[in-house]
Design an enzyme around this catalytic site. Structure first.
Site, PDB file in Angstrom:
ATOM      1  N   LEU A   7      61.303  47.591   7.160  1.00  0.00           N
ATOM      2  CA  LEU A   7      62.560  47.910   7.851  1.00  0.00           C
ATOM      3  C   LEU A   7      63.696  47.058   7.287  1.00  0.00           C
ATOM      4  O   LEU A   7      64.835  47.501   7.184  1.00  0.00           O
ATOM      5  CB  LEU A   7      62.436  47.687   9.365  1.00  0.00           C
ATOM      6  CG  LEU A   7      63.715  48.058  10.118  1.00  0.00           C
ATOM      7  CD1 LEU A   7      63.959  49.554  10.110  1.00  0.00           C
ATOM      8  CD2 LEU A   7      63.685  47.546  11.544  1.00  0.00           C
ATOM      9  N   TYR A   8      63.366  45.804   6.897  1.00  0.00           N
ATOM     10  CA  TYR A   8      64.385  44.950   6.270  1.00  0.00           C
ATOM     11  C   TYR A   8      64.987  45.674   5.061  1.00  0.00           C
ATOM     12  O   TYR A   8      66.216  45.805   4.940  1.00  0.00           O
ATOM     13  CB  TYR A   8      63.748  43.623   5.828  1.00  0.00           C
ATOM     14  CG  TYR A   8      64.639  42.804   4.930  1.00  0.00           C
ATOM     15  CD1 TYR A   8      65.796  42.222   5.426  1.00  0.00           C
ATOM     16  CD2 TYR A   8      64.340  42.632   3.574  1.00  0.00           C
ATOM     17  CE1 TYR A   8      66.634  41.478   4.595  1.00  0.00           C
ATOM     18  CE2 TYR A   8      65.163  41.899   2.745  1.00  0.00           C
ATOM     19  CZ  TYR A   8      66.309  41.323   3.266  1.00  0.00           C
ATOM     20  OH  TYR A   8      67.131  40.597   2.441  1.00  0.00           O
ATOM     21  N   ALA A   9      64.090  46.172   4.185  1.00  0.00           N
ATOM     22  CA  ALA A   9      64.541  46.879   2.985  1.00  0.00           C
ATOM     23  C   ALA A   9      65.349  48.116   3.369  1.00  0.00           C
ATOM     24  O   ALA A   9      66.389  48.406   2.765  1.00  0.00           O
ATOM     25  CB  ALA A   9      63.335  47.282   2.145  1.00  0.00           C
ATOM     26  N   THR A  43      67.164  48.590   6.013  1.00  0.00           N
ATOM     27  CA  THR A  43      68.519  48.244   6.500  1.00  0.00           C
ATOM     28  C   THR A  43      69.426  47.820   5.343  1.00  0.00           C
ATOM     29  O   THR A  43      70.629  48.067   5.364  1.00  0.00           O
ATOM     30  CB  THR A  43      68.506  47.141   7.589  1.00  0.00           C
ATOM     31  OG1 THR A  43      67.930  45.946   7.068  1.00  0.00           O
ATOM     32  CG2 THR A  43      67.756  47.598   8.831  1.00  0.00           C
TER      33      THR A  43
END
Ligand SMILES: O=C(O)[C@H]1O[C@H](OP(=O)(O)OP(=O)(O)OC[C@H]2O[C@@H](n3ccc(=O)[nH]c3=O)[C@H](O)[C@@H]2O)[C@H](O)[C@@H](O)[C@H]1O
Length: 453
Positions: free
Chosen positions: A255-257, A259
């Site tokens: 999810l980091y990637a 965002t």
């Protein structure tokens, strides 16, 4: 016989008594009704205020709409000891942002108390640019390290405003006080694996916060040029090697990637509609002194020194996991190069006047190193054997390897990484033992530590 007049009188008295009783009853009933209505209104009001104005101690991971209110109350009125918007505060803001060289920049650095933000702020200040920091000092990792970076920055006349990216009125106020030429936007929720524990914090900082900043930046006059932190993680399941800016980035593994990738698309939109000049920098696992304690090289050092076991990941098919570890000083040069070559935004007052610059660059080291090798270097520097647990990569959003092609950054602003992992980790360990006051033969070697190294 006298006529009996008492009867009509009694009747009259009785009637008036009845009227009184009725009117008292009416009065009682209406006052009871009024009392109940008042009570109800009071209860509704209490409920309304409880929902909309939570206590200021509301924790940092609360729902975004709560946090917005919280941050407005706590940061739009007060910041540390100085009153936001007051004369003394404005003086600090102006003083910090004023360049000391001819044609110097006025840069708003978001995430200035962070790892890359603090290094870039110092580098900009040292060459004569004006720098104003913004940071919410959240507790994703120990805020005392952020406070220590803030102290270091304040010794160099850099002021950090304590506030959140989502605080629109605060951002607008900052642009009212200073016509920033550039924004170096490094504030973010970082960390690949933490996204599984607290997904909302990524949406709040990396998407909502970024949009809030762009909304303010597009509306001000002059619009600043914006350079911001994307991530090597946008390459996700990419199998091309090395990673080039032309490769696919539509398969994020965390999810980091996702965002950060969303940030790149959002940047496109604001560039297209409003003429904002935007440059995204894809950082590759940046490390060094004053680094982030949530990153592997940092907590491996801590755990090795404390005799605790460390996990070394291997891929599902038992290959080494590798990263293109990039030393902080190289990344700082890249950030300054990107700022120096950023063209002006073309819009004004929220309206586009012509096409504006939109760029994305890899800032990596160009030589991936297996995590096992990182651990051997640390063992050598710390003169201590690590207790190694080699385990198969859990499904946590990690990718097996990263490797940057930096040709584009070299062509456009001469980006050329010069620090290999062993030299960079040596500098990190030197800082680490000094910062944490670790008594060992290493600290004796490093007594003459330069705090800004
Ligand atoms: O380039 C980025 O855009 C990102 O870089 C960084 O992410 P990563 O490359 O994942 O760094 P980091 O966590 O230090 O793990 C390093 C290596 O150790 C391995 N690793 C990790 C933990 C562990 O217990 N064991 C292990 O082997 C792990 O598998 C990995 O191979 C930033 O944190 C992130 O914010 C983002 O900026």
């Amino acid at each position: 016989m006298p006529t009996d007049t008492s009867k009509p009188m009694k009747l009259e008295r009785y009637n008036s008594y009845i009227r009184k009783v009725h009117s008292t009853k009416l009065l009682n009933a209406s006052s009871k009704f009024l009392f109940r209505v008042t009570l109800l209104i009071a209860l509704v009001l209490i409920l309304f205020f409880t929902i909309n104005y939570p206590p200021l101690s509301d924790n940092t991971h609360s729902a975004p709409h709560h946090h917005h209110r919280h941050s407005f109350l706590s940061t739009s009125l007060f910041s540390g000891s100085s009153l936001v918007g007051g004369a003394a505060w404005e003086k600090q803001v102006r003083h910090s942002s004023t360049p000391r060289r001819v044609n110097g920049f006025s840069v708003l650095v978001t995430g200035a108390a962070g790892f890359i933000g603090s290094h870039c702020s110092l580098a900009l200040k040292k060459r004569g640019d004006g720098v104003l920091g913004l940071d919410n000092f959240n507790d994703y990792y120990d805020p005392s390290l952020k406070r220590a970076r803030q102290n270091l920055l304040s010794k160099h006349q850099i002021f950090i405003v304590e506030g959140d990216l989502n605080d629109g009125p605060l951002l607008t106020k900052l642009f009212d006080v200073v016509p920033f030429t550039h924004v170096l936007h490094l504030a973010a929720q970082a960390g690949v694996r933490y996204a599984m524990q607290n997904p909302q914090s990524y949406v709040k900082s990396n998407i909502a916060g970024f949009v809030n900043l762009l909304e303010v930046a597009k509306a001000v006059n002059p619009q600043p040029a914006i350079v911001w932190a994307s991530s090597s993680s946008v390459y996700g399941l990419n199998t091309e090697n090395p990673f080039s800016e032309r490769d696919r980035t539509d398969r994020p593994a965390s999810l980091y990637a996702a965002t950060k990738k969303a940030g790149e698309e959002i940047a496109h939109t604001y560039n297209h509609i409003y003429g904002l000049s935007l440059t995204g920098l894809r950082f590759f696992t940046v490390y060094g002194p004053w680094g982030r304690p949530d990153m592997a090289y940092f907590f491996f050092t801590k755990d090795i020194l404390q005799g605790k076991p460390i996990d070394i990941y291997r891929t599902q098919d038992q290959k080494a996991v590798a990263r293109d570890f990039t030393y902080i000083d190289d990344v700082v040069k890249g950030c300054l190069g990107a700022l120096d070559t950023a063209e002006k935004s073309t819009g004004s007052g929220g309206k586009k006047k012509g096409p504006a610059q939109l760029r994305v660059y890899n800032l990596g080291n160009t030589s991936p190193v297996p995590v096992g090798r990182l651990v051997s270097i640390l063992e050598g520097l710390l003169n201590t054997k690590a207790k190694k647990h080699v385990i198969t990569l859990p499904r946590n959003g990690d990718v097996p390897y990263t490797h940057a092609n930096v040709t584009l950054a070299y062509k456009d602003f001469g980006y050329k990484p010069t620090t290999d992992l062993a030299s960079g980790l040596r500098k990190f360990v030197k800082w680490y033992v000094n910062y944490f006051g670790i008594e060992s033969k290493h600290s004796k070697e490093t007594q003459h530590f330069d705090e800004s190294s």
